[in-house]
Design a protein around this motif. Structure first.
Motif, PDB file in Angstrom:
ATOM      1  N   HIS A  52     -96.822 -83.886 -17.348  1.00  0.00           N
ATOM      2  CA  HIS A  52     -97.732 -83.264 -16.383  1.00  0.00           C
ATOM      3  C   HIS A  52     -96.977 -82.689 -15.191  1.00  0.00           C
ATOM      4  O   HIS A  52     -97.361 -81.661 -14.634  1.00  0.00           O
ATOM      5  CB  HIS A  52     -98.763 -84.282 -15.882  1.00  0.00           C
ATOM      6  N   LYS A  53     -95.880 -83.345 -14.811  1.00  0.00           N
ATOM      7  CA  LYS A  53     -95.187 -82.942 -13.585  1.00  0.00           C
ATOM      8  C   LYS A  53     -93.819 -82.316 -13.816  1.00  0.00           C
ATOM      9  O   LYS A  53     -93.141 -81.930 -12.862  1.00  0.00           O
ATOM     10  CB  LYS A  53     -95.032 -84.155 -12.663  1.00  0.00           C
ATOM     11  N   GLY A  54     -93.376 -82.246 -15.094  1.00  0.00           N
ATOM     12  CA  GLY A  54     -92.055 -81.690 -15.331  1.00  0.00           C
ATOM     13  C   GLY A  54     -91.582 -81.912 -16.749  1.00  0.00           C
ATOM     14  O   GLY A  54     -92.334 -81.749 -17.706  1.00  0.00           O
ATOM     15  N   LEU A  55     -90.337 -82.336 -16.868  1.00  0.00           N
ATOM     16  CA  LEU A  55     -89.706 -82.482 -18.178  1.00  0.00           C
ATOM     17  C   LEU A  55     -89.056 -83.849 -18.313  1.00  0.00           C
ATOM     18  O   LEU A  55     -88.528 -84.402 -17.343  1.00  0.00           O
ATOM     19  CB  LEU A  55     -88.641 -81.403 -18.373  1.00  0.00           C
ATOM     20  N   SER A  56     -89.102 -84.381 -19.524  1.00  0.00           N
ATOM     21  CA  SER A  56     -88.475 -85.663 -19.805  1.00  0.00           C
ATOM     22  C   SER A  56     -87.913 -85.593 -21.223  1.00  0.00           C
ATOM     23  O   SER A  56     -87.626 -84.514 -21.734  1.00  0.00           O
ATOM     24  CB  SER A  56     -89.493 -86.800 -19.645  1.00  0.00           C
ATOM     25  N   GLY A  57     -87.745 -86.759 -21.858  1.00  0.00           N
ATOM     26  CA  GLY A  57     -87.136 -86.799 -23.175  1.00  0.00           C
ATOM     27  C   GLY A  57     -85.629 -86.951 -23.058  1.00  0.00           C
ATOM     28  O   GLY A  57     -85.050 -86.735 -21.987  1.00  0.00           O
ATOM     29  N   PRO A  58     -84.968 -87.334 -24.138  1.00  0.00           N
ATOM     30  CA  PRO A  58     -83.521 -87.595 -24.100  1.00  0.00           C
ATOM     31  C   PRO A  58     -82.692 -86.456 -23.519  1.00  0.00           C
ATOM     32  O   PRO A  58     -81.729 -86.687 -22.777  1.00  0.00           O
ATOM     33  CB  PRO A  58     -83.174 -87.852 -25.568  1.00  0.00           C
ATOM     34  N   ALA A  59     -83.043 -85.191 -23.844  1.00  0.00           N
ATOM     35  CA  ALA A  59     -82.262 -84.059 -23.331  1.00  0.00           C
ATOM     36  C   ALA A  59     -82.259 -84.034 -21.809  1.00  0.00           C
ATOM     37  O   ALA A  59     -81.220 -83.832 -21.165  1.00  0.00           O
ATOM     38  CB  ALA A  59     -82.817 -82.744 -23.876  1.00  0.00           C
ATOM     39  N   ILE A  60     -83.420 -84.256 -21.220  1.00  0.00           N
ATOM     40  CA  ILE A  60     -83.542 -84.200 -19.763  1.00  0.00           C
ATOM     41  C   ILE A  60     -82.924 -85.442 -19.119  1.00  0.00           C
ATOM     42  O   ILE A  60     -82.253 -85.346 -18.083  1.00  0.00           O
ATOM     43  CB  ILE A  60     -85.026 -84.051 -19.356  1.00  0.00           C
ATOM     44  N   LEU A  61     -83.137 -86.618 -19.725  1.00  0.00           N
ATOM     45  CA  LEU A  61     -82.523 -87.823 -19.165  1.00  0.00           C
ATOM     46  C   LEU A  61     -81.001 -87.656 -19.119  1.00  0.00           C
ATOM     47  O   LEU A  61     -80.357 -88.016 -18.130  1.00  0.00           O
ATOM     48  CB  LEU A  61     -82.903 -89.053 -19.990  1.00  0.00           C
ATOM     49  N   GLN A  62     -80.433 -87.108 -20.180  1.00  0.00           N
ATOM     50  CA  GLN A  62     -78.981 -86.917 -20.214  1.00  0.00           C
ATOM     51  C   GLN A  62     -78.527 -85.966 -19.105  1.00  0.00           C
ATOM     52  O   GLN A  62     -77.602 -86.264 -18.348  1.00  0.00           O
ATOM     53  CB  GLN A  62     -78.550 -86.356 -21.574  1.00  0.00           C
ATOM     54  N   ILE A  63     -79.157 -84.805 -19.014  1.00  0.00           N
ATOM     55  CA  ILE A  63     -78.679 -83.797 -18.051  1.00  0.00           C
ATOM     56  C   ILE A  63     -78.962 -84.220 -16.615  1.00  0.00           C
ATOM     57  O   ILE A  63     -78.280 -83.786 -15.682  1.00  0.00           O
ATOM     58  CB  ILE A  63     -79.298 -82.415 -18.361  1.00  0.00           C
ATOM     59  N   SER A  64     -79.957 -85.091 -16.423  1.00  0.00           N
ATOM     60  CA  SER A  64     -80.304 -85.508 -15.056  1.00  0.00           C
ATOM     61  C   SER A  64     -79.146 -86.194 -14.353  1.00  0.00           C
ATOM     62  O   SER A  64     -79.036 -86.143 -13.120  1.00  0.00           O
ATOM     63  CB  SER A  64     -81.517 -86.457 -15.081  1.00  0.00           C
ATOM     64  N   SER A  65     -78.279 -86.845 -15.118  1.00  0.00           N
ATOM     65  CA  SER A  65     -77.139 -87.532 -14.508  1.00  0.00           C
ATOM     66  C   SER A  65     -76.110 -86.546 -13.962  1.00  0.00           C
ATOM     67  O   SER A  65     -75.280 -86.909 -13.134  1.00  0.00           O
ATOM     68  CB  SER A  65     -76.470 -88.448 -15.542  1.00  0.00           C
ATOM     69  N   TYR A  66     -76.169 -85.309 -14.432  1.00  0.00           N
ATOM     70  CA  TYR A  66     -75.222 -84.281 -13.991  1.00  0.00           C
ATOM     71  C   TYR A  66     -75.863 -83.283 -13.031  1.00  0.00           C
ATOM     72  O   TYR A  66     -75.168 -82.526 -12.367  1.00  0.00           O
ATOM     73  CB  TYR A  66     -74.685 -83.512 -15.210  1.00  0.00           C
ATOM     74  N   TRP A  67     -77.191 -83.265 -12.997  1.00  0.00           N
ATOM     75  CA  TRP A  67     -77.909 -82.296 -12.160  1.00  0.00           C
ATOM     76  C   TRP A  67     -77.798 -82.673 -10.689  1.00  0.00           C
ATOM     77  O   TRP A  67     -77.860 -83.839 -10.318  1.00  0.00           O
ATOM     78  CB  TRP A  67     -79.377 -82.244 -12.571  1.00  0.00           C
TER      79      TRP A  67
END
Length: 413
Positions: A241-256
């Motif tokens: 509802h508020k954005g993006l999640s899932g393994p792809a996003i969890l992974q990239i979030s550590s670098y964002w």
């Protein structure tokens, strides 16, 4: 009086206490929680993704990317697998080397508890530690169970992620108290959020998932003048509802980093432009129907309707009528959909904390604080953050074993 006091009875804390105790050291293990190892219990959907067979130093983020090498080499994923096998715990590999219990994560908790019992570890739980001082090379802990003294102190209280399970900044405060610096902590392995107005057209896609390639360019940690490094992951993506999640996003979030865009390739295994142009001759299908053959239908309709820089009526355009320029632009947006998150879902939804005790102040072979003999930091409290997929548990086991072995080895120095 103990040889070793370990604060924090999670993955790293129990492992450190067990290994030290089994080497003949007198160990006490303290934790403020009512229930043992809640983060292990909920991990991996309740089945504990306890390690990753492909673990290397490249799977971790740190201002010193080489810091974790020694500990990871000293106690590997195979070493932990052997321990799991000794206890007859069934496990399976999902994908990309991720290992899970066949049944419940309780099996891992029980195993660690048994390992501590083999080492005759004394338990103090629930037991809060209110003050830590060092008096003539002895650590003095003021606790709910009274005063505890120890020659060595291991801090394994983790990071700030999932505060409802008791996460605190205890390790960071203690590090600063003893003169160690801390790399600014932030949520990692966490969903990304977007401006509510910007995201409103896509909020109806909540629950839609597909495989994607996600990337971001981030500065080299500790080297602000170096050329930014592109990091990318191919994993499942989940709309919320508020954005993006899932393994792809969890992974990239550590670098964002805040203010930076992430770039999504929504068809990583296809050449969309070539595919569309080759299929165009006489094709009366709507473009939305063509995309619905590779995406969930809802995504195809909403994405075409609401992606900026595409013609507003593109969803109602027939493939046969679409000019080259339109197909080229469409393909480019599918393979390079650039979005700037407004932030993360925070520690409440984060799986781990990035940052922590600055590794420049720790010995990579022992986890001992260089300025303070006998003080050790292990696990998530240290500025070593793993990818999604069992890597953070492996860091917990490896750093804990390195620490416990080093404490025992001091007897012979």
């Amino acid at each position: 009086m103990y040889d070793v006091a370990v604060i924090g009875a999670g993955a790293a804390g129990m492992m450190a206490a067990a290994v030290a105790g089994q080497r003949g050291l007198k160990v006490v293990l303290l934790d403020h929680a009512e229930r043992l190892a809640e983060k292990i219990r909920i991990s991996g959907g309740g089945r504990c993704n306890f390690t990753n067979k492909g673990t290397t130093a490249a799977n971790f983020i740190s201002q010193n990317p080489h810091f974790c090498r020694s500990a990871l080499a000293g106690y590997t994923a195979n070493d932990f697998i052997q321990l799991v096998n000794q206890y007859g715990i069934g496990w399976h590999e999902k994908h990309r080397g991720q290992l899970f219990c066949n049944d419940s994560s309780e099996a891992i908790i029980s195993m660690l508890r048994s390992e501590c019992d083999k080492g005759r570890v004394a338990w103090r739980m629930p037991c809060a530690v209110h003050q830590v001082d060092q008096q003539e090379s002895v650590f003095v802990l003021r606790t709910d169970a009274g005063t505890i003294r120890a020659q060595n102190l291991v801090v394994a209280t983790g990071g700030l992620a999932i505060p409802k399970l008791g996460a605190t900044d205890f390790a960071l405060k203690l590090a600063r108290q003893f003169g160690l610096k801390v790399v600014e902590p932030r949520p990692a392995l966490v969903p990304l959020l977007f401006d509510a107005q910007q995201w409103q057209p896509f909020s109806t896609l909540s629950g839609v998932a597909l495989e994607a390639r996600v990337s971001t360019s981030s500065p080299v940690l500790g080297k602000p003048t170096a050329k930014p490094v592109l990091t990318q992951f191919d994993e499942d993506l989940l709309f919320t509802h508020k954005g993006l999640s899932g393994p792809a996003i969890l992974q990239i979030s550590s670098y964002w980093n805040p203010g930076q865009p992430i770039v999504l390739d929504l068809a990583p295994d296809a050449d969309i432009e070539r595919t569309l142009k080759e299929a165009r001759q006489g094709n009366r299908q709507l473009l939305s129907s063509v995309l619905a053959s590779i995406w969930p239908k809802r995504l195809a309709e909403q994405w075409l309707k609401n992606t900026p820089d595409l013609p507003k009526q593109i969803g109602d355009m027939r493939l046969a009528d679409a000019p080259n320029a339109v197909l080229s632009s469409l393909a480019r947006h599918i393979h390079e959909w650039s979005l700037v998150p407004s932030g993360t879902a925070g520690y409440r939804k984060a799986e781990v904390m990035r940052g922590g005790v600055d590794t420049r102040y720790l010995d990579q072979r022992s986890m001992e604080a260089k300025p303070v003999a006998g003080l050790y930091f292990v696990g998530e409290a240290v500025d070593v953050t793993g990818w999604l997929g069992g890597y953070n548990f492996q860091w917990a086991w490896s750093s804990a074993v390195a620490c416990a072995r080093a404490i025992k080895a001091k007897e012979f120095q």
